[in-house]
Enzyme design. Sequence first.
Site, PDB file in Angstrom:
ATOM      1  N   THR A  65      41.290  -7.223 -12.114  1.00 22.34           N
ATOM      2  CA  THR A  65      40.074  -6.851 -11.284  1.00 22.34           C
ATOM      3  C   THR A  65      39.002  -7.666 -11.047  1.00 22.34           C
ATOM      4  O   THR A  65      38.798  -8.314 -12.208  1.00 22.34           O
ATOM      5  CB  THR A  65      39.654  -5.581 -12.070  1.00 22.34           C
ATOM      6  OG1 THR A  65      40.886  -4.321 -11.856  1.00 22.34           O
ATOM      7  CG2 THR A  65      38.464  -4.937 -11.154  1.00 22.34           C
ATOM      8  N   PHE A 115      35.242  -8.297 -10.844  1.00 22.69           N
ATOM      9  CA  PHE A 115      33.701  -7.770 -10.836  1.00 22.69           C
ATOM     10  C   PHE A 115      32.689  -8.570 -10.340  1.00 22.69           C
ATOM     11  O   PHE A 115      32.699  -9.533 -10.744  1.00 22.69           O
ATOM     12  CB  PHE A 115      33.726  -7.404 -12.335  1.00 22.69           C
ATOM     13  CG  PHE A 115      34.518  -6.600 -13.089  1.00 22.69           C
ATOM     14  CD1 PHE A 115      33.994  -5.146 -13.305  1.00 22.69           C
ATOM     15  CD2 PHE A 115      35.677  -6.908 -13.650  1.00 22.69           C
ATOM     16  CE1 PHE A 115      35.073  -4.234 -13.991  1.00 22.69           C
ATOM     17  CE2 PHE A 115      36.633  -5.838 -14.180  1.00 22.69           C
ATOM     18  CZ  PHE A 115      36.252  -4.339 -14.103  1.00 22.69           C
TER      19      PHE A 115
END
Lengths: 297, 297
Positions: free
Chosen positions: A187, A189
Amino acid sequence: MRSTCCWSGCVTADRRPAIAYQGEAGAYSEEAVHGYFGAGAVACPAPTFSAVCAAVESGEAVAAVLPVENSLAGTVGEALDAIARSGLIVVGEVLLPIRHQLLGVAGASMDSVRSVMSHRQALAQCEAFLARRGWRLVVAEDTAGAARALAQRPDRAMAVIASSRAADHYGLRVLARDIEDADDNQTRFAVVARRDGASLSAAGPLAPGSGAPRATLIEFETRHMAGALHHALGAFAEAGVSMTRIESRPTGRVRWQYRFLVAVEGDAAVEPLRGALRELRARAHGVRVLGSFPAAT
Amino acid sequence: MRSTCCWSGCVTADRRPAIAYQGEAGAYSEEAVHGYFGAGAVACPAPTFSAVCAAVESGEAVAAVLPVENSLAGTVGEALDAIARSGLIVVGEVLLPIRHQLLGVAGASMDSVRSVMSHRQALAQCEAFLARRGWRLVVAEDTAGAARALAQRPDRAMAVIASSRAADHYGLRVLARDIEDADDNQTRFAVVARRDGASLSAAGPLAPGSGAPRATLIEFETRHMAGALHHALGAFAEAGVSMTRIESRPTGRVRWQYRFLVAVEGDAAVEPLRGALRELRARAHGVRVLGSFPAAT
């Protein structure tokens, strides 16, 4: 929705500045806070992406970390919108490998488990592991919340899928490690701060960045007619600027009309992107640079 | 994840064909099934978008209805990916106005409520209504699930935000009606079926469509270089084809590389889109038409 947020508990006695994230203790976002700001950072949960951004705008937090993209699931539009709607800018980014663990209470084992609870996306990402076992699947709002719920109501027949951090935080044991189907689950961020930058000096040194290639996030709108987006994107193509991704997002004013969020390589203050943005402003409206920052790799 | 799906209960005694949707009874997706196929359609829940598509591919359902876009929150990437990964095509679409109701158990009133539970997006969409009251907000996996949970454990201090259909289904009463902040909250659902079309004849007449303008959903990839997407989109611009939206989605093969999902006006079998697609195939790879269908307006 600030009423349910726990900011009052976020400023530590030694006055280390708070970094906001969406979710609750044990969330992957909390791990991203420490991945970027170091293990000593004070990570403060908030219930929504808007509340996370509002905390930075009000000065209750000096920065925030929001998931903007997953390598398997794609863009997190809601987080991007919260950033774009705020007055904040993206000052950095951090990549977090997502490693899912199967967690149970003390005394639980692979043989005692009958049900598995987690976020829908986490269940989907462990589909091959789960398919072999025929357990009942229970969908929860998020992975850390599932871990908390199990810790609060211990049950040997129930397991959850969450992070190692959630296991530590809620005192659960790991029944099976790294159970995700694909090993390239990451992921991305975004790290956001106030435009005046004052808040960031208080956060201490920002981990990565020196010498890293720059990336820029841009928002713009075009008229609704054939070729309008193509014409606007020509500003980048003609300057040799590489676009990494593009998203249509609702304008929020007129139903089914869109603004575009584009990620490009380069820095908005440096050629060739600087000139491309000048040209984009002539071809589109509402052009806003949401930040130029060192790209995480 | 088919194990938790309830297909066995979906084929009625009079052999009306099943239409699959993601979620559970009382969900907005269930309402969309009836909005498109009529009140007599048999709507069958499945736990994930993939399971919904798998049910149509296997013939357990003749069609499915998936949310692909909300007017405020934007694209539902996970649903689009499930459609693109399946062998199904989009044969229609339906727009559903989203009207949120505040629901409570018998004996509950606005004065007895202390907490409100719903999906995060529903809570966010009622933010102005909720901000005036200072109730504790509890995030649930979905609106219908919140309604079911309240009905199973009646509590006058708890309200949920869900649809009128959920109120009827779970025997809850409406404490406040249409509490969403914006009155232009709509969700666009795609209706998908098998490519051979055989399944759809069993579904009976498809409600809308006659004379409506056509829309087409297209997937393609480009090389990762400056100007590649711009060059590909030129195929539409040069033919005068209007693009309504574009999304980057993970390829699923190489991390941080994308394919594009584009919605355009027109029918893939009719000029000018037909020629534009021929040109697109020369400029991009992996070009797939995911369906041409009557656009909902």
